[in-house]
Design an enzyme around this catalytic site. Sequence first.
Site, PDB file in Angstrom:
ATOM      1  N   GLY A 196       0.839  -1.207   0.000  1.00  0.00           N
ATOM      2  CA  GLY A 196       0.000   0.000   0.000  1.00  0.00           C
ATOM      3  C   GLY A 196       0.866   1.246   0.000  1.00  0.00           C
ATOM      4  O   GLY A 196       0.707   2.151  -0.838  1.00  0.00           O
ATOM      5  N   HIS A 197       1.832   1.299   0.932  1.00  0.00           N
ATOM      6  CA  HIS A 197       2.747   2.447   0.985  1.00  0.00           C
ATOM      7  C   HIS A 197       3.539   2.563  -0.313  1.00  0.00           C
ATOM      8  O   HIS A 197       3.738   3.655  -0.853  1.00  0.00           O
ATOM      9  CB  HIS A 197       3.756   2.276   2.130  1.00  0.00           C
ATOM     10  CG  HIS A 197       3.151   2.211   3.503  1.00  0.00           C
ATOM     11  ND1 HIS A 197       3.187   1.065   4.253  1.00  0.00           N
ATOM     12  CD2 HIS A 197       2.533   3.148   4.249  1.00  0.00           C
ATOM     13  CE1 HIS A 197       2.604   1.294   5.424  1.00  0.00           C
ATOM     14  NE2 HIS A 197       2.190   2.548   5.448  1.00  0.00           N
ATOM     15  N   GLN A 237      -0.749  11.452  17.554  1.00  0.00           N
ATOM     16  CA  GLN A 237      -1.983  10.965  16.940  1.00  0.00           C
ATOM     17  C   GLN A 237      -2.460   9.638  17.537  1.00  0.00           C
ATOM     18  O   GLN A 237      -3.474   9.094  17.115  1.00  0.00           O
ATOM     19  CB  GLN A 237      -1.837  10.840  15.420  1.00  0.00           C
ATOM     20  CG  GLN A 237      -0.982   9.685  14.945  1.00  0.00           C
ATOM     21  CD  GLN A 237      -0.719   9.765  13.453  1.00  0.00           C
ATOM     22  OE1 GLN A 237      -0.043  10.666  12.974  1.00  0.00           O
ATOM     23  NE2 GLN A 237      -1.268   8.821  12.707  1.00  0.00           N
ATOM     24  N   GLY A 297      -3.370   7.415   0.976  1.00  0.00           N
ATOM     25  CA  GLY A 297      -4.182   6.279   0.543  1.00  0.00           C
ATOM     26  C   GLY A 297      -5.655   6.483   0.859  1.00  0.00           C
ATOM     27  O   GLY A 297      -5.998   7.055   1.899  1.00  0.00           O
ATOM     28  N   GLN A 298      -6.506   5.965  -0.017  1.00  0.00           N
ATOM     29  CA  GLN A 298      -7.950   5.975   0.261  1.00  0.00           C
ATOM     30  C   GLN A 298      -8.264   5.129   1.496  1.00  0.00           C
ATOM     31  O   GLN A 298      -9.298   5.289   2.121  1.00  0.00           O
ATOM     32  CB  GLN A 298      -8.715   5.429  -0.957  1.00  0.00           C
ATOM     33  CG  GLN A 298     -10.228   5.531  -0.785  1.00  0.00           C
ATOM     34  CD  GLN A 298     -10.998   4.722  -1.805  1.00  0.00           C
ATOM     35  OE1 GLN A 298     -10.651   4.722  -2.981  1.00  0.00           O
ATOM     36  NE2 GLN A 298     -12.026   4.015  -1.363  1.00  0.00           N
ATOM     37  N   GLN A 331      -8.981  10.628   6.829  1.00  0.00           N
ATOM     38  CA  GLN A 331      -7.727  11.380   6.989  1.00  0.00           C
ATOM     39  C   GLN A 331      -7.505  12.298   5.777  1.00  0.00           C
ATOM     40  O   GLN A 331      -7.078  13.446   5.914  1.00  0.00           O
ATOM     41  CB  GLN A 331      -6.565  10.403   7.126  1.00  0.00           C
ATOM     42  CG  GLN A 331      -5.193  11.041   7.039  1.00  0.00           C
ATOM     43  CD  GLN A 331      -4.099  10.054   7.373  1.00  0.00           C
ATOM     44  OE1 GLN A 331      -3.767   9.859   8.523  1.00  0.00           O
ATOM     45  NE2 GLN A 331      -3.535   9.406   6.366  1.00  0.00           N
ATOM     46  N   SER A 334      -0.242  -1.885   8.306  1.00  0.00           N
ATOM     47  CA  SER A 334       0.949  -2.226   9.100  1.00  0.00           C
ATOM     48  C   SER A 334       0.576  -3.063  10.319  1.00  0.00           C
ATOM     49  O   SER A 334       1.373  -3.850  10.810  1.00  0.00           O
ATOM     50  CB  SER A 334       1.645  -0.951   9.579  1.00  0.00           C
ATOM     51  OG  SER A 334       2.016  -0.177   8.474  1.00  0.00           O
TER      52      SER A 334
HETATM   53  P1  AMP Z   1       0.477   4.867   7.684  1.00  0.00           P
HETATM   54  O1  AMP Z   1       1.884   4.426   7.640  1.00  0.00           O
HETATM   55  O2  AMP Z   1      -0.477   3.825   8.161  1.00  0.00           O
HETATM   56  O3  AMP Z   1       0.299   6.205   8.376  1.00  0.00           O
HETATM   57  O4  AMP Z   1       0.036   5.137   6.176  1.00  0.00           O
HETATM   58  C1  AMP Z   1       0.762   6.000   5.364  1.00  0.00           C
HETATM   59  C2  AMP Z   1      -0.002   6.213   4.091  1.00  0.00           C
HETATM   60  O5  AMP Z   1      -0.190   4.972   3.424  1.00  0.00           O
HETATM   61  C3  AMP Z   1      -1.404   6.797   4.322  1.00  0.00           C
HETATM   62  O6  AMP Z   1      -1.678   7.770   3.333  1.00  0.00           O
HETATM   63  C4  AMP Z   1      -2.294   5.587   4.173  1.00  0.00           C
HETATM   64  O7  AMP Z   1      -3.608   5.905   3.760  1.00  0.00           O
HETATM   65  C5  AMP Z   1      -1.555   4.821   3.095  1.00  0.00           C
HETATM   66  N1  AMP Z   1      -1.950   3.413   3.123  1.00  0.00           N
HETATM   67  C6  AMP Z   1      -1.951   2.577   4.191  1.00  0.00           C
HETATM   68  N2  AMP Z   1      -2.442   1.370   3.856  1.00  0.00           N
HETATM   69  C7  AMP Z   1      -2.755   1.451   2.529  1.00  0.00           C
HETATM   70  C8  AMP Z   1      -3.315   0.525   1.591  1.00  0.00           C
HETATM   71  N3  AMP Z   1      -3.655  -0.716   1.933  1.00  0.00           N
HETATM   72  N4  AMP Z   1      -3.497   0.950   0.327  1.00  0.00           N
HETATM   73  C9  AMP Z   1      -3.161   2.221  -0.041  1.00  0.00           C
HETATM   74  N5  AMP Z   1      -2.642   3.128   0.796  1.00  0.00           N
HETATM   75  C10 AMP Z   1      -2.433   2.751   2.066  1.00  0.00           C
END
Ligand code: AMP
Length: 281
Positions: A36-37, A61, A147-148, A153, A186
């Site tokens: 995803g990232h 947060q 990410g959606q 957020q 994660s």
């Molecule tokens: P985080 O590390 O969880 O703060 O996420 C960092 C970015 O990755 C944020 O913009 C999330 O929305 C995006 N993100 C997390 N999981 C996914 C996923 N499965 N698909 C797409 N984007 C993601």
Amino acid sequence: MEIFKTRAEVHTYLEQLKLRGKTIGFVPTMGALHQGHLSLVKAAGEKANVVVCSIFVNPTQFNDKNDLENYPRPIEDDIKKLEEADCDVLFRPEVEEMYSSNDKWHMELNNLDNVLEGEVRPGHYQGVTQIVKKLFDIVRPDFAFFGQKDFQQFVVISYMVNKLGVDVQLIMCPIIREKDGLAMSSRNVYLSNQDRQNALSLFMSLTKAKADFGELSIPQIKKNAIKYLSKVAGIEMEYFELYNKNTFEPASFPQTENIIALVAARVGNIRIIDNMLLSNK
Ligand code: AMP
């Protein structure tokens, strides 16, 4: 890939690139990187000359101390993944680099921080806007990628960017899922095999809602989803809502466009969120 741990160093480095006419694409994360990232890193590479990723587990947060302490931090793996994904710059500050002891932040967020995730996690979006504003000030990106998966957020950050007049274009990228549909996260590494199975019910509830859309009324779709989720052993639903994706208010009864379903549940000790656009538009 260049790696920086101080604000001053990364800022100076990027300002020099900007002076040379390079555009900056920014991907803020908390690390423990998955596909995803990396899809955001890829999108940034397609849009901008220089891709900057940040890894920072932002304490302000988190409203659950255990969640903060247990958050996975596999930094060596993350660096390897970013290098393979052709990321140009990694910014990975320590907490003291980002916050001083007398740091204060509160922003009016048009009630967006009081509903759904904001209601279940009080203070969460204050912390998110606080850190994203700091990161935007340091990186000064032309484009920032989110990410959606965390749809609310994105709505909150868009509101902040408009309100404060930050000069950045926000880009939302699709949810990346495991083969069976579970949205990558994660925190998924902490799911037991059984919880991993149960977690799939969130995706199933969304898929069912999408299939029913156009056939059933909005209240009926919501009712069916809640009924379905309440029957799944091992999960504790927090909300299942149908919202207008543009206004971020509950969808009204005869509405047929711009509808998004958002769901959150506790699976074992882990919170899982997911969402899906129901209408084609
Ligand atoms: P985080 O590390 O969880 O703060 O996420 C960092 C970015 O990755 C944020 O913009 C999330 O929305 C995006 N993100 C997390 N999981 C996914 C996923 N499965 N698909 C797409 N984007 C993601």
